[in-house]
Design a protein around this motif. Structure first.
Motif, PDB file in Angstrom:
ATOM      1  N   PHE A 202       0.852  -1.187   0.000  1.00  0.00           N
ATOM      2  CA  PHE A 202       0.000   0.000   0.000  1.00  0.00           C
ATOM      3  C   PHE A 202       0.889   1.237   0.000  1.00  0.00           C
ATOM      4  N   ASP A 203       0.599   2.195  -0.874  1.00  0.00           N
ATOM      5  CA  ASP A 203       1.436   3.390  -1.010  1.00  0.00           C
ATOM      6  C   ASP A 203       1.113   4.391   0.100  1.00  0.00           C
ATOM      7  N   ALA A 204       1.662   4.120   1.277  1.00  0.00           N
ATOM      8  CA  ALA A 204       1.408   4.972   2.435  1.00  0.00           C
ATOM      9  C   ALA A 204       1.929   6.389   2.216  1.00  0.00           C
ATOM     10  N   ASP A 205       3.062   6.533   1.544  1.00  0.00           N
ATOM     11  CA  ASP A 205       3.636   7.861   1.321  1.00  0.00           C
ATOM     12  C   ASP A 205       2.703   8.731   0.499  1.00  0.00           C
ATOM     13  N   ALA A 206       2.099   8.170  -0.535  1.00  0.00           N
ATOM     14  CA  ALA A 206       1.179   8.952  -1.370  1.00  0.00           C
ATOM     15  C   ALA A 206      -0.026   9.410  -0.562  1.00  0.00           C
ATOM     16  N   LEU A 207      -0.554   8.534   0.283  1.00  0.00           N
ATOM     17  CA  LEU A 207      -1.704   8.914   1.098  1.00  0.00           C
ATOM     18  C   LEU A 207      -1.315  10.003   2.088  1.00  0.00           C
ATOM     19  N   ARG A 208      -0.161   9.894   2.699  1.00  0.00           N
ATOM     20  CA  ARG A 208       0.277  10.914   3.657  1.00  0.00           C
ATOM     21  C   ARG A 208       0.473  12.268   2.969  1.00  0.00           C
ATOM     22  N   ARG A 209       1.067  12.264   1.780  1.00  0.00           N
ATOM     23  CA  ARG A 209       1.242  13.527   1.058  1.00  0.00           C
ATOM     24  C   ARG A 209      -0.107  14.155   0.722  1.00  0.00           C
ATOM     25  N   ALA A 210      -1.050  13.338   0.303  1.00  0.00           N
ATOM     26  CA  ALA A 210      -2.363  13.866  -0.067  1.00  0.00           C
ATOM     27  C   ALA A 210      -3.092  14.450   1.140  1.00  0.00           C
ATOM     28  N   THR A 211      -3.028  13.764   2.279  1.00  0.00           N
ATOM     29  CA  THR A 211      -3.742  14.257   3.455  1.00  0.00           C
ATOM     30  C   THR A 211      -3.096  15.512   4.037  1.00  0.00           C
ATOM     31  N   ALA A 212      -1.834  15.750   3.713  1.00  0.00           N
ATOM     32  CA  ALA A 212      -1.173  16.958   4.213  1.00  0.00           C
ATOM     33  C   ALA A 212      -1.811  18.220   3.644  1.00  0.00           C
ATOM     34  N   THR A 213      -2.398  18.126   2.460  1.00  0.00           N
ATOM     35  CA  THR A 213      -3.035  19.299   1.846  1.00  0.00           C
ATOM     36  C   THR A 213      -4.549  19.180   1.751  1.00  0.00           C
ATOM     37  N   ALA A 214      -5.076  17.956   1.834  1.00  0.00           N
ATOM     38  CA  ALA A 214      -6.518  17.767   1.657  1.00  0.00           C
ATOM     39  C   ALA A 214      -7.235  17.386   2.944  1.00  0.00           C
ATOM     40  N   GLY A 215      -6.512  17.287   4.050  1.00  0.00           N
ATOM     41  CA  GLY A 215      -7.151  16.888   5.296  1.00  0.00           C
ATOM     42  C   GLY A 215      -7.167  15.375   5.439  1.00  0.00           C
TER      43      GLY A 215
ATOM     44  N   GLY B  13     -13.730  -2.342   3.032  1.00  0.00           N
ATOM     45  CA  GLY B  13     -12.856  -2.292   4.188  1.00  0.00           C
ATOM     46  C   GLY B  13     -11.563  -3.066   4.054  1.00  0.00           C
ATOM     47  N   THR B  14     -11.325  -3.671   2.904  1.00  0.00           N
ATOM     48  CA  THR B  14     -10.124  -4.492   2.743  1.00  0.00           C
ATOM     49  C   THR B  14      -8.851  -3.709   3.046  1.00  0.00           C
ATOM     50  N   SER B  15      -8.801  -2.430   2.660  1.00  0.00           N
ATOM     51  CA  SER B  15      -7.572  -1.648   2.835  1.00  0.00           C
ATOM     52  C   SER B  15      -7.642  -0.626   3.971  1.00  0.00           C
ATOM     53  N   THR B  16      -8.685  -0.680   4.790  1.00  0.00           N
ATOM     54  CA  THR B  16      -8.783   0.325   5.852  1.00  0.00           C
ATOM     55  C   THR B  16      -7.646   0.193   6.859  1.00  0.00           C
ATOM     56  N   ALA B  17      -7.223  -1.025   7.156  1.00  0.00           N
ATOM     57  CA  ALA B  17      -6.107  -1.191   8.100  1.00  0.00           C
ATOM     58  C   ALA B  17      -4.832  -0.579   7.540  1.00  0.00           C
ATOM     59  N   ALA B  18      -4.592  -0.751   6.247  1.00  0.00           N
ATOM     60  CA  ALA B  18      -3.400  -0.180   5.626  1.00  0.00           C
ATOM     61  C   ALA B  18      -3.452   1.341   5.671  1.00  0.00           C
ATOM     62  N   ALA B  19      -4.628   1.928   5.422  1.00  0.00           N
ATOM     63  CA  ALA B  19      -4.762   3.381   5.482  1.00  0.00           C
ATOM     64  C   ALA B  19      -4.586   3.876   6.919  1.00  0.00           C
ATOM     65  N   ASN B  20      -5.167   3.163   7.872  1.00  0.00           N
ATOM     66  CA  ASN B  20      -4.996   3.548   9.276  1.00  0.00           C
ATOM     67  C   ASN B  20      -3.536   3.491   9.694  1.00  0.00           C
ATOM     68  N   ASP B  21      -2.821   2.465   9.247  1.00  0.00           N
ATOM     69  CA  ASP B  21      -1.398   2.362   9.569  1.00  0.00           C
ATOM     70  C   ASP B  21      -0.618   3.523   8.969  1.00  0.00           C
ATOM     71  N   ALA B  22      -0.978   3.914   7.753  1.00  0.00           N
ATOM     72  CA  ALA B  22      -0.272   5.012   7.081  1.00  0.00           C
ATOM     73  C   ALA B  22      -0.433   6.327   7.836  1.00  0.00           C
ATOM     74  N   LEU B  23      -1.572   6.487   8.527  1.00  0.00           N
ATOM     75  CA  LEU B  23      -1.879   7.752   9.206  1.00  0.00           C
ATOM     76  C   LEU B  23      -1.901   7.587  10.721  1.00  0.00           C
ATOM     77  N   ALA B  24      -1.181   6.602  11.221  1.00  0.00           N
ATOM     78  CA  ALA B  24      -1.265   6.245  12.637  1.00  0.00           C
ATOM     79  C   ALA B  24      -0.868   7.380  13.572  1.00  0.00           C
ATOM     80  N   ASP B  25      -0.026   8.295  13.115  1.00  0.00           N
ATOM     81  CA  ASP B  25       0.470   9.347  14.011  1.00  0.00           C
ATOM     82  C   ASP B  25      -0.316  10.649  13.912  1.00  0.00           C
ATOM     83  N   VAL B  26      -1.429  10.650  13.146  1.00  0.00           N
ATOM     84  CA  VAL B  26      -2.242  11.866  13.028  1.00  0.00           C
ATOM     85  C   VAL B  26      -3.709  11.508  13.209  1.00  0.00           C
TER      86      VAL B  26
END
Length: 305
Positions: A217-230, A242-255
């Protein structure tokens, strides 16, 4: 336009010509598409008949012998029925293959539930080390097939579907693409869901990411996108919701963040219907997606405000 599956056999036939390591293993399904390949490479095109456990077992034996097997049948017969062999013959023995499925979640509704596999990617998530490609256009399928075969001895799953976006995108087998930029939420469209997501988010102030390689899962791309889009994130996947919700949650675990997983529901639809009717019943048509995305992101604070 030809379908992803129409593209599959010609591409793999060319790969058989180009690379002496490539082999094809079939379980009757799709065998008629490899007649010429069988004539040219009788030692590297094998049809085991309707024996899906043997399909994967034979592929693992080829891999142990140094070949790069491409294994093909319907998703329900490729991942679900021979799952023990996928787990042990490939995973436990630490050998790779390219599993290429057809029929996706419900491409052939008249085939009934035995030919539907919305849980295939979630099932592979229980195993370690799988790369998963979900192309959204036949040209992307060709690109990702070539990536998969060239991936050393890795374990790769390529999920083909009759559903297709109108235009191809420049996929690279690794990263998500930014298709649209906004400031009030991120929507990740997986493979053939992109056109419906673009229609659903027309006029909304949302960033749209396009994912054709979902594992890793491209966690870096999701983090970059959320930095400007919320940090309101909607995942729209053509398989189990929900298959990828855990991967998305892991990518944003610190925010602080919220994730909504949209996809195929667990409830079985017991009427055949048509493909589009199944999409609508699972809320994956553009109108339903717009309602669900808008409801989730209502009141979201845009980034930087």
């Amino acid at each position: 336009m030809d379908s992803m599956r129409d593209r599959f056999a010609p591409v793999v036939t060319r790969l058989l010509d180009e690379d002496p390591r490539v082999a094809v293993v079939l379980a009757e399904v799709g065998a008629d598409r490899f007649g010429e390949a069988l004539r040219r490479h009788p030692d590297r095109v094998v049809n085991v008949g309707i024996r899906e456990q043997l399909l994967v077992g034979a592929a693992s034996g080829m891999a142990l012998a140094g070949l790069r097997p491409v294994v093909h049948t319907f998703a329900s017969f490729l991942v679900e029925r021979p799952f023990e062999q996928v787990k042990l013959d490939l995973g436990h023995q630490d050998v790779g293959a390219v599993l290429v499925s057809a029929a996706a979640s419900f491409d052939w509704p008249a085939g009934g539930y035995t030919h539907m596999a919305p849980g295939d990617v979630a099932l592979l998530d229980t195993l370690d080390g799988w790369t998963v490609h979900v192309p959204g256009h036949p040209d992307e399928a060709e690109t990702l097939l070539r990536h998969a075969v060239a991936a050393g001895d890795d374990k790769v799953y390529v999920r083909l579907s009759l559903q297709s976006n109108a235009a191809r995108r420049p996929v690279d087998g690794q990263r998500f693409l930014t298709v649209r930029e906004g400031r009030a939420g991120v929507v990740v469209a997986v493979g053939p869901m992109l056109d419906a997501v673009l229609a659903a988010t027309e006029g909304l102030d949302a960033t749209v990411l396009y994912a054709t390689t979902v594992r890793p899962f491209d966690a870096d791309a999701l983090r970059r996108a959320t930095a400007t889009a919320g940090t309101d994130v909607v995942l729209v996947e053509p398989y189990l919701a929900g298959t990828s919700t855990a991967a998305a949650n892991d990518a944003l675990a610190d925010v602080p963040h919220r994730v909504l997983g949209l996809g195929v529901g667990k409830a079985e639809l017991r009427r055949y219907g048509q493909f589009d009717e199944h999409l609508a019943a699972h809320g994956l048509d553009a109108r339903s997606l717009r309602e669900r995305i808008t409801r989730f992101t209502a009141g979201a604070v845009p980034a930087g405000v």
